[in-house]
Design a protein around this motif. Sequence first.
Motif, short mmCIF file in Angstrom:
data_model
loop_
_atom_site.label_atom_id
_atom_site.label_comp_id
_atom_site.label_asym_id
_atom_site.label_seq_id
_atom_site.Cartn_x
_atom_site.Cartn_y
_atom_site.Cartn_z
N TRP A 154 0.17 6.14 -8.89
CA TRP A 154 -0.81 6.57 -7.88
C TRP A 154 -0.95 8.09 -7.88
O TRP A 154 -2.05 8.62 -7.86
CB TRP A 154 -0.37 6.05 -6.51
CG TRP A 154 -1.18 6.53 -5.36
CD1 TRP A 154 -0.80 7.39 -4.38
CD2 TRP A 154 -2.53 6.16 -5.05
NE1 TRP A 154 -1.81 7.59 -3.49
CE2 TRP A 154 -2.88 6.84 -3.86
CE3 TRP A 154 -3.47 5.33 -5.66
CZ2 TRP A 154 -4.14 6.72 -3.28
CZ3 TRP A 154 -4.73 5.21 -5.07
CH2 TRP A 154 -5.05 5.90 -3.91
N MET A 167 -4.97 2.32 -0.84
CA MET A 167 -4.66 1.50 -2.03
C MET A 167 -3.81 0.30 -1.63
O MET A 167 -2.70 0.46 -1.18
CB MET A 167 -3.89 2.37 -3.04
CG MET A 167 -3.54 1.69 -4.30
SD MET A 167 -1.98 0.80 -4.23
CE MET A 167 -0.82 2.13 -4.47
N ASP A 168 -4.35 -0.87 -1.73
CA ASP A 168 -3.57 -2.07 -1.54
C ASP A 168 -4.18 -3.19 -2.35
O ASP A 168 -5.28 -3.03 -2.91
CB ASP A 168 -3.53 -2.45 -0.06
CG ASP A 168 -4.88 -2.83 0.45
OD1 ASP A 168 -5.04 -3.95 0.95
OD2 ASP A 168 -5.82 -2.01 0.31
N ASP A 171 0.85 -1.18 0.00
CA ASP A 171 0.00 0.00 0.00
C ASP A 171 0.89 1.24 0.00
O ASP A 171 2.11 1.13 0.15
CB ASP A 171 -0.93 0.00 1.20
CG ASP A 171 -0.16 0.14 2.48
OD1 ASP A 171 -0.42 1.08 3.22
OD2 ASP A 171 0.76 -0.69 2.72
N SER A 199 -7.92 -4.26 -1.81
CA SER A 199 -8.97 -3.31 -2.20
C SER A 199 -9.05 -3.18 -3.71
O SER A 199 -10.13 -3.02 -4.26
CB SER A 199 -8.77 -1.93 -1.59
OG SER A 199 -7.71 -1.89 -0.73
#
Lengths: 306, 306
Positions: A75, B1-2, A2, B5
Amino acid sequence: MDVRSLQLFLTLSDTLSFSRTAEQRHLSLSTVSRALQRLEDEVGQRLLERDKRTVRLTLAGERYRDYAISTLAEWQRLLGDLRPHSGDLRGEVRVYCSVTASYSVLSPILEQFRRDFPRVEILLRTGDYADAVARVQSGQEDISVVARPDKLAAALEYQTLQHSPLQFIAPAFPCAVVEQLQQLQQLISQEQDFSWAEVPFIVSERGLSKDRLDQWFRSRGERPRIYAQVAGHEAIAAMVGLGLGVGVVPELVLHNSTFRDKLQTVAARPRLGEFPVGLCALKQRLDNPLVAAFWQVARRSYATPI
Amino acid sequence: MDVRSLQLFLTLSDTLSFSRTAEQRHLSLSTVSRALQRLEDEVGQRLLERDKRTVRLTLAGERYRDYAISTLAEWQRLLGDLRPHSGDLRGEVRVYCSVTASYSVLSPILEQFRRDFPRVEILLRTGDYADAVARVQSGQEDISVVARPDKLAAALEYQTLQHSPLQFIAPAFPCAVVEQLQQLQQLISQEQDFSWAEVPFIVSERGLSKDRLDQWFRSRGERPRIYAQVAGHEAIAAMVGLGLGVGVVPELVLHNSTFRDKLQTVAARPRLGEFPVGLCALKQRLDNPLVAAFWQVARRSYATPI
DNA sequence: TATTGTATTGCAAAAAATGCAATACAGTAT
DNA sequence: ATACTGTATTGCATTTTTTGCAATACAATA
């Protein structure tokens, strides 16, 4: 995998030092150590070769580093693309915070906010952080930067942005206070009895840092010798910087103080713990699109600090 | 965010249904709902437009979807690159599990393992899962697939792979048991008193599912009428499938049972909760590189199920 | 030999994620 | 109309994960 861990790994691969990474990221050493263990566990490979004295990237680590860089870039791009482009929103948001917070905590938020909402004016007022919650509750301000209150009124929304450990600070130049501390230090190293009750303290009138310090003295069964009671951490730093006594401030304040090089930290035990800094607003006020937008921008600025 | 998910979001954007996503991912509806809220919160944009009846991707959602796909692809590529390529390791690993587990839980692991370690032989023994821990402790097996024990001996390492809710199952064809249940159902809908004490139960001799069922009956202040005590969930499914009574098995077993279409679930309250399935090994044995490798592969297979 | 700087680990506290049950709502069946 | 079904959200308690502190271990340096 993450965002936070990727960033952590990048810092690690930059510094090649767990302790410096911990410092830069405002985390404890153990957190860094365990976070890396998790990453290694996740990919099933050692990423950093460490042998008591030195840390260096393994082959897998280098590969992971590339991955982390490109993933974070993607991201960031995503966030850029999805940024609410409400350049047409206009109005004003009233924000309250301490002087320190205004340039340490708030400045990245303001910068981003101005980019996304150029037409919205920020009315920034500064003062003692201990007033921050009250001012929001009374409706004087839309949003405040505050230390997280122990009890949160139901009408209030709170959002942590950052943590900063509370530190004892003392003058960093020869003076009576410092001499006194050195004597104390000696007693401690000889494991003899010692007392903090003689040392002059500069304390807050109220607020989390005052509460913590009171508790600290209680836990030692002593009472502080209070040299002065002042409003706001900046004032504490100033008075300590003038050599008047010892005080307690969040590390954040210390790092940003104009007196920074006249101050040193004192490693008194037990530690005072973390000082959680965040935003606070009336839930009701968050219905206002401008206030909500500010809240959002703040959260995002802190979710992905570069 | 990982990873999790992102996968969840992809499932969501595929099915356009929270409930089907929950089902496919073995999660509860609320988990899915909240996970999406978190994602939306994180990017500060609505990703799915939902209006009580239908769900569809917003523009931001489509952008996010692209992002998720490419990020997961990168992640997979990373894992591929970093996969320990110890094709030269050889030897054997002894694995114990229930019949169901052998093809539901274990098969993806075995497939991956054989690819990474073609020279390592897996000695697979199957039997009642209630024996699994004991067999590992006695050193008979290197690794077992087990329900997580409430108390874990210090010498054992455990790793959850999956959860499966425990379900009451009944025959799915007309028979005495079903009639009895229908009467019960009627009493419930009329909010009258009713009792499960008359229904014939097929129960395990021991193990987590037995404990949970015992507890369930205790909480109702009743005692089960036990028709048969058998070893292993497969046996329970078989006997229930023959119309002999009602039983309790993890959903996993139900879905994989040969009697699947002769069985139905019964929505008895309160629910029996989740049945955590994972691996168990002696910490000591994990020093063995082969055993450690198997453990690793298993974890990874479950960290990123496609 | 003591001291300093470094990473790891046991343990307890804090934070985050999860599931259950309750709720709310819109179609569909009765 | 009214009950029923399928759907998503929310309050709350529980579980799981992360975190920090303190203790530990080790090597380089004073």
